[in-house]
Scaffold this active site. Structure first.
Site, PDB file in Angstrom:
ATOM      1  N   GLY A  18      99.693 -58.756 -55.477  1.00 41.71           N
ATOM      2  CA  GLY A  18      99.687 -59.568 -56.542  1.00 41.71           C
ATOM      3  C   GLY A  18     100.857 -60.577 -56.557  1.00 41.71           C
ATOM      4  N   LEU A  19     100.815 -61.477 -57.520  1.00 41.87           N
ATOM      5  CA  LEU A  19     101.826 -62.497 -57.548  1.00 41.87           C
ATOM      6  C   LEU A  19     103.322 -61.739 -58.195  1.00 41.87           C
ATOM      7  CD1 LEU A  19     100.030 -65.716 -58.686  1.00 41.87           C
ATOM      8  CD2 LEU A  19     101.069 -65.451 -56.355  1.00 41.87           C
ATOM      9  N   SER A  20     104.245 -62.522 -57.992  1.00 40.08           N
ATOM     10  CA  SER A  20     105.384 -62.112 -58.780  1.00 40.08           C
ATOM     11  C   SER A  20     105.350 -61.778 -60.285  1.00 40.08           C
ATOM     12  CB  SER A  20     106.561 -63.149 -58.459  1.00 40.08           C
ATOM     13  OG  SER A  20     107.875 -62.441 -58.880  1.00 40.08           O
ATOM     14  N   GLY A  21     105.455 -60.603 -60.626  1.00 45.02           N
ATOM     15  CA  GLY A  21     105.329 -60.453 -62.233  1.00 45.02           C
ATOM     16  C   GLY A  21     104.154 -59.847 -62.577  1.00 45.02           C
ATOM     17  N   ALA A  22     103.068 -59.454 -61.603  1.00 46.06           N
ATOM     18  CA  ALA A  22     101.957 -59.389 -62.132  1.00 46.06           C
ATOM     19  C   ALA A  22     101.811 -57.733 -62.363  1.00 46.06           C
ATOM     20  CB  ALA A  22     100.647 -59.370 -60.808  1.00 46.06           C
ATOM     21  N   GLY A  23     102.922 -57.036 -62.163  1.00 44.21           N
ATOM     22  CA  GLY A  23     102.678 -55.708 -62.358  1.00 44.21           C
ATOM     23  C   GLY A  23     102.761 -54.511 -61.178  1.00 44.21           C
ATOM     24  N   SER A  92     101.744 -59.677 -50.452  1.00 45.79           N
ATOM     25  CA  SER A  92     100.735 -59.834 -49.489  1.00 45.79           C
ATOM     26  C   SER A  92      99.820 -60.928 -49.176  1.00 45.79           C
ATOM     27  CB  SER A  92      99.784 -58.681 -49.736  1.00 45.79           C
ATOM     28  OG  SER A  92      98.973 -58.355 -48.649  1.00 45.79           O
TER      29      SER A  92
END
Length: 181
Positions: A18-23, A92
């Site tokens: 996931g993107l930065s901050g997605a969890g 990723s």
């Protein structure tokens, strides 16, 4: 307390994308803590932590990101050979790395944590999106770097319901690791 050591043929590698901050890290840490209660042979790998372990020798350009992803992939393979479960939190950006890992480890389970960009910018735990908006940084996935959305994840989690919504996935993922046959 009795521990159940899970062996080859069971689910070993969980690759959280996931993107930065997605969890990713939040979910990965919670899954690892839950599994560790009954199965001590589990390791958490985080892309940011691995960068630090290797003395921050890589930047954030595409070549450096590829090198860090390759490191994570090789660590997963090595830990898989040691009968360790791995929960990996990683941006990723490289579908070919995911495909290679899926083919080369005992078992692979891909989790895509999808969060709206507006939510990520609001959360901005690392201040990354704010720095980008001010022109202080570049090479930010989802902004000036394309983020290739996984085409065949085993699980997609839409993280737009806050922390509780994300944490609802801890038990099912942990149970999948513990109970896999």
């Amino acid at each position: 307390m009795r521990f159940k050591i899970l062996r080859k043929g069971t689910l070993l590698i969980v690759w959280m994308i996931g993107l930065s901050g997605a969890g990713k890290t939040t979910l990965a840490d919670a899954v690892v803590a839950r599994v560790r209660e009954t199965a001590p042979n589990i390791v958490s790998l985080d892309g940011d932590v691995i960068r630090t372990v290797f003395h921050d020798d890589l930047g954030h350009d595409m070549d450096s990101r590829r090198a860090n992803s390759w490191r994570m992939m090789q660590l997963c393979k090595w830990l898989d050979d040691q009968d360790q479960h791995v929960v990996c939190a990683i941006l990723s950006l490289f579908p070919e790395h995911r495909a290679e890992l899926r083919k080369s480890v005992s078992s692979y389970y891909e989790v895509f944590i999808d969060a709206p960009l507006a939510d990520l910018q609001d959360r901005d735990v690392k201040g990354l999106y704010a720095r980008y908006a001010k022109g202080e940084t570049s090479s930010v996935a989802g902004l000036d770097l394309t983020f290739p959305v996984p085409q065949t994840p085993d699980l997609t989690i839409r993280n737009d319901q806050g922390r509780d919504g994300l944490m609802a996935h801890v038990a099912p993922i942990a149970d999948r690791i513990i109970d896999a046959k």
